[in-house]
Write a protein that holds these residues in place. Structure first.
Motif, PDB file in Angstrom:
ATOM      1  N   ASN A 352       5.136   6.875   5.433  1.00 28.42           N
ATOM      2  CA  ASN A 352       4.759   5.553   5.951  1.00 28.42           C
ATOM      3  C   ASN A 352       3.443   5.614   6.713  1.00 28.42           C
ATOM      4  O   ASN A 352       3.403   5.545   7.934  1.00 28.42           O
ATOM      5  CB  ASN A 352       5.869   5.024   6.859  1.00 28.42           C
ATOM      6  N   LYS A 355      -1.078   0.726   7.117  1.00 27.92           N
ATOM      7  CA  LYS A 355      -1.856  -0.182   6.266  1.00 27.92           C
ATOM      8  C   LYS A 355      -3.165  -0.529   6.963  1.00 27.92           C
ATOM      9  O   LYS A 355      -4.217  -0.547   6.360  1.00 27.92           O
ATOM     10  CB  LYS A 355      -1.070  -1.459   5.991  1.00 27.92           C
ATOM     11  N   ASP A 379      -0.707   3.262  -2.539  1.00 30.58           N
ATOM     12  CA  ASP A 379       0.525   2.681  -3.049  1.00 30.58           C
ATOM     13  C   ASP A 379       1.214   1.858  -1.981  1.00 30.58           C
ATOM     14  O   ASP A 379       1.103   2.130  -0.800  1.00 30.58           O
ATOM     15  CB  ASP A 379       1.464   3.809  -3.506  1.00 30.58           C
ATOM     16  N   GLY A 380       1.966   0.872  -2.409  1.00 32.37           N
ATOM     17  CA  GLY A 380       2.715   0.067  -1.469  1.00 32.37           C
ATOM     18  C   GLY A 380       2.515  -1.402  -1.733  1.00 32.37           C
ATOM     19  O   GLY A 380       2.044  -1.797  -2.798  1.00 32.37           O
ATOM     20  N   LYS A 381       2.844  -2.242  -0.767  1.00 29.70           N
ATOM     21  CA  LYS A 381       2.608  -3.680  -0.895  1.00 29.70           C
ATOM     22  C   LYS A 381       1.751  -4.150   0.264  1.00 29.70           C
ATOM     23  O   LYS A 381       2.119  -3.964   1.423  1.00 29.70           O
ATOM     24  CB  LYS A 381       3.936  -4.434  -0.895  1.00 29.70           C
ATOM     25  N   GLU A 463       4.569  -4.797   3.115  1.00 28.05           N
ATOM     26  CA  GLU A 463       5.600  -3.835   3.477  1.00 28.05           C
ATOM     27  C   GLU A 463       4.954  -2.674   4.234  1.00 28.05           C
ATOM     28  O   GLU A 463       3.790  -2.351   4.008  1.00 28.05           O
ATOM     29  CB  GLU A 463       6.309  -3.314   2.225  1.00 28.05           C
ATOM     30  N   GLY A 465       3.630   0.676   5.269  1.00 29.92           N
ATOM     31  CA  GLY A 465       3.304   1.994   4.761  1.00 29.92           C
ATOM     32  C   GLY A 465       2.637   2.036   3.413  1.00 29.92           C
ATOM     33  O   GLY A 465       2.848   1.196   2.559  1.00 29.92           O
ATOM     34  N   TYR A 466       1.778   3.040   3.276  1.00 34.55           N
ATOM     35  CA  TYR A 466       1.114   3.365   2.036  1.00 34.55           C
ATOM     36  C   TYR A 466       1.403   4.827   1.707  1.00 34.55           C
ATOM     37  O   TYR A 466       1.600   5.650   2.605  1.00 34.55           O
ATOM     38  CB  TYR A 466      -0.412   3.248   2.172  1.00 34.55           C
ATOM     39  N   THR A 467       1.399   5.159   0.413  1.00 40.38           N
ATOM     40  CA  THR A 467       1.239   6.544   0.002  1.00 40.38           C
ATOM     41  C   THR A 467      -0.182   6.682  -0.500  1.00 40.38           C
ATOM     42  O   THR A 467      -0.575   6.011  -1.449  1.00 40.38           O
ATOM     43  CB  THR A 467       2.231   6.922  -1.102  1.00 40.38           C
TER      44      THR A 467
END
Length: 493
Positions: A352, A355, A379-381, A463, A465-467
């Motif tokens: 996480n 963002k 990655d993520g929203k 949402e 967090g990003y990867t």
């Protein structure tokens, strides 16, 4: 007539014989005269010597009769101990050993001559071995008027003297004693810098010197030994706020006003109002290497002339996962990613991650032999995927930043192969808009030059967090390499 002459001659003979007999008797009496026995010495009745390296005692004996010297103690021996056959005058030395005991001792020497009275007695007293034990002051004395005690144990009379007027002793002399004597040292109030005085303690045979240090202006870190890892911050945090391990509160012991500072932009310092603590917060997540910084305490009043008090802290590199192959990390912690043809070589930060942050890469070397794209995937929203170069799988994505399903163009002539070969920094900024909490802005900078128009998107469905993935992906072709000296994530709250 003849009878008369004969009688006269006989009388004369008788007289002569009588005279001769008397003369023989007198000569016999003189030859048989007896001389008196004598023994003389210049030795003193009593001698005193030191316990250590005692002097050699020397005296003479003059005698017409044989003599000898006896000693009551083995540590005091005469040489010679008796007269030689032909000696009339002899020099005698008393050899004395060191006294290993902490009390005095006495030896008695007796000189006796043959057929001579009285005997001569000599007494040698040796001083006790010196004992001087000092139990000294352990800590510095306070800057205010302050006292401290120390103790003396001495088997001899002793003296104690201070080298400075600001330090006084309540006892400056004492007699020998087996019991410790307590002495109180008093330091006058110190309105200046730290200072030092010397105390000298002597018992005549032994001398010891000690330092007394009194604090002056006080400015120091306190309680570092009680902190957990006071000098080390972790490399990366988790969640939407800075992780707790990246914030430390330091205590300060001071009797003056002070300020705290650092040359590092990645550390935020905040001093408490009570003048006793400050908080240091690592603002950035850091990867690949360890970096260090100095935190300094300084007197607010520069005229006091105090030097800064400093500690060095470090931030460890964060956790990195590698995808594909052809990556190396050198001894300086620099990461080199290399690709040929359609080979994936990248790193990622799974979990996480924030963002809202500024993501910044610094490069020590780049070599884009071919026009191979740099791939950044968040990655993520909302999903975000930037191609800085050609995408052979999806050509429409070439030189584009795809955010939440929409494509936004990079300024191609500012991110082409030649520009990437001169790349020193790459920065992607994702920030919430100040005037609209439901929107965020995206910006991209190459060598601090903006290479994409600002993009604003709706984040109401975001949402946490990003990867993050960064490097080379199989969707591009050609040969390229880049050495990343550092990568950091600067949170934007």
């Amino acid at each position: 007539m003849k009878r008369i002459l004969t009688g006269s001659i006989l009388q004369l003979i008788f007289v002569v014989c009588a005279l001769n007999l008397n003369s023989c008797q007198e000569m016999n009496i003189d030859s048989q005269a007896e001389f008196p026995v004598k023994l003389e010495t210049d030795a003193q009745p009593q001698y005193s010597v030191l316990a250590t390296s005692p002097r050699t005692i020397i005296f003479n004996i003059s005698s017409n009769t044989p003599w000898k010297i006896t000693s009551s103690e083995e540590w005091c021996t005469p040489t010679p101990a008796m007269s030689s056959a032909s000696s009339l005058v002899a020099e005698v030395s008393l050899n004395i050993l060191d006294n290993p005991e902490e009390k005095p001792r006495t030896a008695t020497l007796t000189i006796a001559g043959e057929n001579y009275e009285p005997e001569t007695v000599i007494t040698v007293t040796q001083d006790a071995k010196s004992k001087l034990v000092v139990q000294w002051i352990d800590d510095k004395m306070g800057s205010e008027t302050s006292t401290a005690e120390f103790k003396i144990i001495s088997n001899k009379a002793w003296t104690a003297t201070s080298s400075s007027m600001w330090l006084t002793l309540d006892k400056e002399a004492g007699t020998g004693s087996a019991e410790p004597v307590t002495i109180t040292a008093t330091a006058a109030a110190n309105a200046g810098k730290e200072r030092t005085a010397t105390v000298t303690i002597s018992n005549g045979l032994e001398e010891q010197t000690y330092e007394v240090i009194q604090k002056g202006f006080i400015l120091e870190f306190a309680g570092l030994d009680e902190m957990e890892n006071p000098y080390e911050f972790t490399g990366n945090g988790t969640g939407t706020t800075t992780a707790e391990q990246n914030t430390k509160t330091y205590s300060v012991n001071a009797n003056i006003d002070w300020k705290v500072s650092t040359e590092a932009s990645w550390i935020e310092l905040e001093k408490a109002e009570d003048n006793k603590t400050f908080t240091a917060t690592v603002k950035n997540e850091y990867y690949f290497d360890t970096r260090t910084a100095t935190i300094a305490l300084e007197a607010a009043d520069k005229t006091l002339g105090l030097e800064p008090v400093e500690i060095t802290v470090s931030q460890m590199g964060g956790d990195v996962v590698y995808d594909g192959k052809d990556h190396t990390v050198d001894t300086d912690g620099h990461l080199t990613l290399t690709t040929t043809a359609r080979v994936t070589s990248r790193f990622n930060l799974k979990g996480n991650k924030r963002k809202f942050a500024i993501y910044e890469w610094k490069f020590s070397d780049t070599d884009f032999t071919d026009d191979h794209a740099i791939d950044l995937n968040l990655d993520g929203k909302p999903a975000a995927h930037m191609w800085m170069g050609p995408n052979v799988n999806f050509t429409t994505n070439s030189y584009k930043f795809q955010i939440a399903g929409s494509l936004y163009s990079l300024i191609e002539n500012k991110v082409n192969k030649d520009s990437r070969n001169k790349m020193h920094t790459l920065r992607v900024e994702i920030k919430p808009l100040e005037n609209n909490a439901n929107k965020a802005s995206y910006d991209v900078f190459l060598n601090d030059e903006k290479v994409m128009d600002t993009v604003e998107i709706d984040i109401s469905a975001i949402e946490v967090g990003y990867t993050l993935y960064f490097g080379f992906h199989a969707s591009s072709t050609g040969t390229a390499s880049m050495t990343i000296s550092s990568f950091e994530v600067i949170p934007v709250e």
